[in-house]
Write a protein that holds these residues in place. Structure first.
Motif, PDB file in Angstrom:
ATOM      1  N   ALA A 263       2.086  21.936  15.089  1.00 23.52           N
ATOM      2  CA  ALA A 263       2.884  22.812  15.952  1.00 23.52           C
ATOM      3  C   ALA A 263       2.829  22.337  17.404  1.00 23.52           C
ATOM      4  CB  ALA A 263       2.386  24.246  15.840  1.00 23.52           C
ATOM      5  N   MET A 264       1.662  21.876  17.839  1.00 24.28           N
ATOM      6  CA  MET A 264       1.544  21.341  19.196  1.00 24.28           C
ATOM      7  C   MET A 264       2.466  20.145  19.389  1.00 24.28           C
ATOM      8  SD  MET A 264       0.161  18.565  20.990  1.00 24.28           S
ATOM      9  CE  MET A 264      -1.135  17.891  19.932  1.00 24.28           C
ATOM     10  N   ILE A 265       2.542  19.259  18.385  1.00 20.77           N
ATOM     11  CA  ILE A 265       3.387  18.066  18.488  1.00 20.77           C
ATOM     12  C   ILE A 265       4.856  18.456  18.700  1.00 20.77           C
ATOM     13  CG2 ILE A 265       4.249  16.064  17.211  1.00 20.77           C
ATOM     14  CD1 ILE A 265       1.404  15.703  18.220  1.00 20.77           C
ATOM     15  N   CYS A 266       5.273  19.590  18.149  1.00 18.32           N
ATOM     16  CA  CYS A 266       6.657  20.042  18.320  1.00 18.32           C
ATOM     17  C   CYS A 266       6.957  20.451  19.756  1.00 18.32           C
ATOM     18  CB  CYS A 266       6.951  21.212  17.384  1.00 18.32           C
ATOM     19  SG  CYS A 266       6.935  20.779  15.641  1.00 18.32           S
ATOM     20  N   ALA A 277      -5.001  12.296  27.074  1.00 14.34           N
ATOM     21  CA  ALA A 277      -6.047  13.243  27.451  1.00 14.34           C
ATOM     22  C   ALA A 277      -5.770  14.639  26.907  1.00 14.34           C
ATOM     23  CB  ALA A 277      -6.182  13.293  28.976  1.00 14.34           C
ATOM     24  N   LEU A 278      -4.502  14.931  26.633  1.00 15.91           N
ATOM     25  CA  LEU A 278      -4.153  16.241  26.092  1.00 15.91           C
ATOM     26  C   LEU A 278      -4.676  16.434  24.669  1.00 15.91           C
ATOM     27  CD1 LEU A 278      -0.472  16.574  27.384  1.00 15.91           C
ATOM     28  CD2 LEU A 278      -2.532  17.645  28.307  1.00 15.91           C
ATOM     29  N   LEU A 279      -5.110  15.338  24.030  1.00 16.21           N
ATOM     30  CA  LEU A 279      -5.645  15.445  22.674  1.00 16.21           C
ATOM     31  C   LEU A 279      -7.155  15.680  22.652  1.00 16.21           C
ATOM     32  CD1 LEU A 279      -3.651  12.683  20.751  1.00 16.21           C
ATOM     33  CD2 LEU A 279      -3.072  15.086  21.142  1.00 16.21           C
ATOM     34  N   ALA A 280      -7.792  15.637  23.819  1.00 12.56           N
ATOM     35  CA  ALA A 280      -9.248  15.817  23.870  1.00 12.56           C
ATOM     36  C   ALA A 280      -9.698  17.143  23.247  1.00 12.56           C
ATOM     37  CB  ALA A 280      -9.744  15.690  25.305  1.00 12.56           C
ATOM     38  N   PRO A 281      -9.044  18.276  23.536  1.00 11.83           N
ATOM     39  CA  PRO A 281      -9.477  19.529  22.898  1.00 11.83           C
ATOM     40  C   PRO A 281      -9.340  19.501  21.381  1.00 11.83           C
ATOM     41  CG  PRO A 281      -8.060  19.977  24.794  1.00 11.83           C
ATOM     42  CD  PRO A 281      -7.964  18.512  24.512  1.00 11.83           C
ATOM     43  N   TRP A 282      -8.351  18.779  20.885  1.00 10.26           N
ATOM     44  CA  TRP A 282      -8.166  18.679  19.434  1.00 10.26           C
ATOM     45  C   TRP A 282      -9.264  17.820  18.810  1.00 10.26           C
ATOM     46  CZ3 TRP A 282      -4.753  21.883  17.315  1.00 10.26           C
ATOM     47  CH2 TRP A 282      -3.776  22.424  18.150  1.00 10.26           C
ATOM     48  N   ARG A 283      -9.666  16.789  19.527  1.00 10.34           N
ATOM     49  CA  ARG A 283     -10.783  15.974  19.054  1.00 10.34           C
ATOM     50  C   ARG A 283     -12.059  16.809  18.990  1.00 10.34           C
ATOM     51  NH1 ARG A 283     -12.453   9.920  20.977  1.00 10.34           N
ATOM     52  NH2 ARG A 283     -14.617   9.909  20.281  1.00 10.34           N
ATOM     53  N   GLU A 284     -12.297  17.587  20.019  1.00  3.46           N
ATOM     54  CA  GLU A 284     -13.494  18.439  20.039  1.00  3.46           C
ATOM     55  C   GLU A 284     -13.449  19.462  18.906  1.00  3.46           C
ATOM     56  OE1 GLU A 284     -13.569  20.124  23.917  1.00  3.46           O
ATOM     57  OE2 GLU A 284     -13.877  18.199  24.933  1.00  3.46           O
ATOM     58  N   ALA A 285     -12.270  20.036  18.684  1.00 10.99           N
ATOM     59  CA  ALA A 285     -12.141  21.031  17.608  1.00 10.99           C
ATOM     60  C   ALA A 285     -12.394  20.402  16.245  1.00 10.99           C
ATOM     61  CB  ALA A 285     -10.752  21.665  17.656  1.00 10.99           C
ATOM     62  N   LEU A 286     -11.881  19.194  16.043  1.00  8.09           N
ATOM     63  CA  LEU A 286     -12.100  18.496  14.775  1.00  8.09           C
ATOM     64  C   LEU A 286     -13.583  18.251  14.532  1.00  8.09           C
ATOM     65  CD1 LEU A 286     -11.249  16.745  12.303  1.00  8.09           C
ATOM     66  CD2 LEU A 286     -11.036  14.826  13.912  1.00  8.09           C
ATOM     67  N   HIS A 287     -14.254  17.712  15.528  1.00 11.90           N
ATOM     68  CA  HIS A 287     -15.658  17.352  15.347  1.00 11.90           C
ATOM     69  C   HIS A 287     -16.566  18.576  15.279  1.00 11.90           C
ATOM     70  CE1 HIS A 287     -15.375  12.896  15.697  1.00 11.90           C
ATOM     71  NE2 HIS A 287     -14.216  13.219  16.225  1.00 11.90           N
TER      72      HIS A 287
END
Length: 295
Positions: A263-266, A277-287
């Motif tokens: 949904a974010m990609i949309c 850098a906008l993907l950093a929170p998604w990386r943190e959430a994944l890990h």
């Protein structure tokens, strides 16, 4: 940890307001790298053209290694004209005889998971290279079925499905498979010995099916109030799922996160944010997701 081996096209999507690096495998590989999952990307671009430099620059921004990207002195980097409908939807015009149509099989194939698509198999050279590589990989085989013009025949679909353990497709593609091969999902999965089938439903969410067509997980769509386009949303879902699988994260939690990531990609232009850098929170959430319970 063995990497996710990603095979297929890297190209440039030409929007009305400018070019953006794309191609489903390249989208998946860049997301995997930015999300902190081990990945090796194998593709082919022109030896020295503007589109190829755009691909390499984008890979560098997302910290994706480019040692698996081959250079072709005779053919140009792939191009796709994106025809938008003004409502977030789109139609692709994929130009023929690109460098990625002449992909060569990589020498090293160690991988925990191999991701491959059907679009990159439209030409004999890349088709042979991808199939030879997939057959050599001992890990799971994840097929992204893209039934685009030129690669939307029952024969090609059957050939690539027989190589796969997992398949990801959308509702329209599933309907076509059911019409071509078997009228029911359990029989379809049994015919091709598929362990898992991920069906993405756009705004309606997703469903994951197991052997015999049993529903393992599903989720509703996540609203995107600032819709820009839907290009790459399915690739984002796939990337997050593969990242969770490679890192051993809980499957249900990974799917829910993948749904939100898509949904974010949309909400961005093209398949990924311009700023990694906008993907950093998604990386943190994944890990931060719990490990899969193997008990």
């Amino acid at each position: 940890m063995a990497p996710v081996l990603v095979l297929g096209e890297a190209l440039v999507d030409e929007f009305h307001d400018g070019p953006v690096a794309g191609g489903a495998p390249f989208n998946v590989a860049r997301s995997l790298a930015a999300l902190g999952a081990p990945v090796r990307f194998v593709s082919r671009i022109g030896a020295d053209d503007v589109a190829g430099r755009l691909v390499l620059d984008s890979a560098a921004r997302f910290c994706l290694a480019v040692d698996g990207i081959q250079r072709d002195a005779a053919r140009a980097t792939g191009r796709v004209s994106v025809h938008e409908d003004g409502k977030g939807g789109h139609r692709f015009e994929i130009h023929a005889d690109a460098a990625w149509d002449h992909l060569e099989a990589p020498a090293a194939t160690q991988a925990g998971i191999v991701y491959f698509g059907s679009l990159a198999q439209r030409a004999p050279a890349s088709r042979a290279a991808i199939r030879a590589t997939v057959k050599r990989v001992p890990g799971s085989r994840f097929l992204d079925l893209n039934l685009r013009p030129g690669t939307d025949t029952p024969a090609l679909a059957a050939e690539v499905l027989m190589l796969a353990d997992w398949v990801k497709l959308n509702e329209d593609e599933l309907d076509r498979l059911l019409a071509w091969f078997e009228p029911g999902l359990p029989d379809l999965m049994a015919r091709f010995a598929l362990r898992r089938m991920l069906v993405t439903r756009g705004a309606a969410g997703y469903a994951l099916y197991g052997e015999r067509g049993s529903l393992l997980a599903s989720g509703d769509g996540v609203a995107q109030p600032a819709l820009v386009d839907t290009v790459g949303a399915g690739d984002g879902f796939t990337a997050m799922l593969l990242a969770g699988l490679s890192l051993g994260r809980d499957l249900a939690a990974t799917l829910a996160l993948a749904n939100r990531y898509a949904a974010m990609i949309c909400g961005v232009r093209g398949p990924l944010p311009a700023d990694p850098a906008l993907l950093a929170p998604w990386r943190e959430a994944l890990h931060a997701l719990p490990q899969e319970n193997r008990a």
